[in-house]
Design an enzyme around this catalytic site. Sequence first.
Site, PDB file in Angstrom:
ATOM      1  N   SER A   1       0.822  -1.211   0.000  1.00  0.00           N
ATOM      2  CA  SER A   1       0.000   0.000   0.000  1.00  0.00           C
ATOM      3  C   SER A   1       0.855   1.260   0.000  1.00  0.00           C
ATOM      4  O   SER A   1       0.434   2.303  -0.499  1.00  0.00           O
ATOM      5  CB  SER A   1      -0.866   0.050   1.258  1.00  0.00           C
ATOM      6  OG  SER A   1      -1.673  -1.075   1.355  1.00  0.00           O
TER       7      SER A   1
ATOM      8  N   HIS B   1      -0.697  -2.584  -7.389  1.00  0.00           N
ATOM      9  CA  HIS B   1      -1.487  -2.251  -6.198  1.00  0.00           C
ATOM     10  C   HIS B   1      -2.978  -2.378  -6.524  1.00  0.00           C
ATOM     11  O   HIS B   1      -3.571  -1.472  -7.101  1.00  0.00           O
ATOM     12  CB  HIS B   1      -1.112  -0.827  -5.754  1.00  0.00           C
ATOM     13  CG  HIS B   1      -1.803  -0.373  -4.518  1.00  0.00           C
ATOM     14  ND1 HIS B   1      -2.052   0.947  -4.250  1.00  0.00           N
ATOM     15  CD2 HIS B   1      -2.302  -1.071  -3.469  1.00  0.00           C
ATOM     16  CE1 HIS B   1      -2.674   1.043  -3.094  1.00  0.00           C
ATOM     17  NE2 HIS B   1      -2.840  -0.154  -2.600  1.00  0.00           N
TER      18      HIS B   1
ATOM     19  N   ASN C   1      -2.874   6.042  -1.615  1.00  0.00           N
ATOM     20  CA  ASN C   1      -2.802   6.095  -0.154  1.00  0.00           C
ATOM     21  C   ASN C   1      -2.177   7.374   0.381  1.00  0.00           C
ATOM     22  O   ASN C   1      -2.420   7.754   1.515  1.00  0.00           O
ATOM     23  CB  ASN C   1      -2.090   4.861   0.386  1.00  0.00           C
ATOM     24  CG  ASN C   1      -3.035   3.685   0.352  1.00  0.00           C
ATOM     25  OD1 ASN C   1      -4.213   3.824   0.671  1.00  0.00           O
ATOM     26  ND2 ASN C   1      -2.555   2.535  -0.070  1.00  0.00           N
TER      27      ASN C   1
END
Length: 285
Positions: A122, A143, A193
């Site tokens: 992440s 991802h 993120n």
Amino acid sequence: MNIDSIERIGVVGAGTMGNGIAQVCAASGYDVVMRDIEPEFVENGMEAIEDSLGRFVSKDRLSEREAEEATGRITGTTDLADLRTCDLVIEAAVEKMAIKREIFTELAEITDEDVLLATNTSTLSITTIASATDREERVIGLHFMNPVPIMEGVEVVVGEKTAGETVEIAHALAAELGKTTWESDDKPGFVTNRILMPWINEGIRAFDEGVASKEDIDAGMELGTNVPMGPLTLADHIGLDICLDASETLYEELGDRYKPAYLLKRKVDAGDLGKKTGAGFYEYE
Ligand SMILES: NC(=O)c1ccc[n+]([C@@H]2O[C@H](COP(=O)([O-])OP(=O)(O)OC[C@H]3O[C@@H](n4cnc5c(N)ncnc54)[C@H](O)[C@@H]3O)[C@@H](O)[C@H]2O)c1
């Protein structure tokens, strides 16, 4: 190595993301070997896949036969060495750099030298993970988003030494899995993120500081900003441990990000206020 030479995919980790990745690979016709550290975790992963495929069948998005065939393409194991004949490996173990580096060192030892090694991290650096191998040009971030069988997007993260050919194969594989990609440089948290985690943390802080009930914080963001889930519900879906690990990496690497962005002030001073003035970060007719 090209996309057509990939037939067998290894998945490391059978948790939330690992079992989702194994499922979409198998449903797209790839043979899959899914590895976790305990037989129980592998079994739980297989059960989650069967449940998820069952939901696709009940919604008529997959036939009973297609679901059975997909399940039949997945082999579970606790032995990483069983991934040695894979053409590509996607790692989705816990978000800890030391563990990922250990896994990548071992993967580089057991697989053929042209096998592409991808990580679903992440936030962690692809370059640092790649440096645990002797094939940094073949290591990349793939991802996936949670829940993998439902979410269309996959973020392709390019490390310092990732080769162009590896990037091409990563995009092509995601397309084979029915996904749509975007690309990020190897910077903490990538695109998603880096932006999502401060938002989640602010939701948690707002709750902790008594701004509103948790239901009202989630409702405010859902109804007020048109996102499908508020920050507290989304954090629960992601896994609070995953959120904490991700946030710690971002904090360590990026520091205090809550001051107004300099570029925001500069744009306002320049009179570029967004849609209403015809220009903001984008231009409007
Ligand atoms: N949860 C999310 O929404 C999300 C989204 C995108 C990316 N990710 C990333 O995906 C990765 C996995 O996250 P998750 O949510 O599936 O976590 P999870 O806790 O659900 O699953 C992780 C699994 O990895 C296993 N594991 C630990 N060490 C291992 C090893 N050496 N070999 C094989 N398996 C091992 C654990 O036993 C566990 O079953 C993390 O890097 C996370 O940051 C998570």
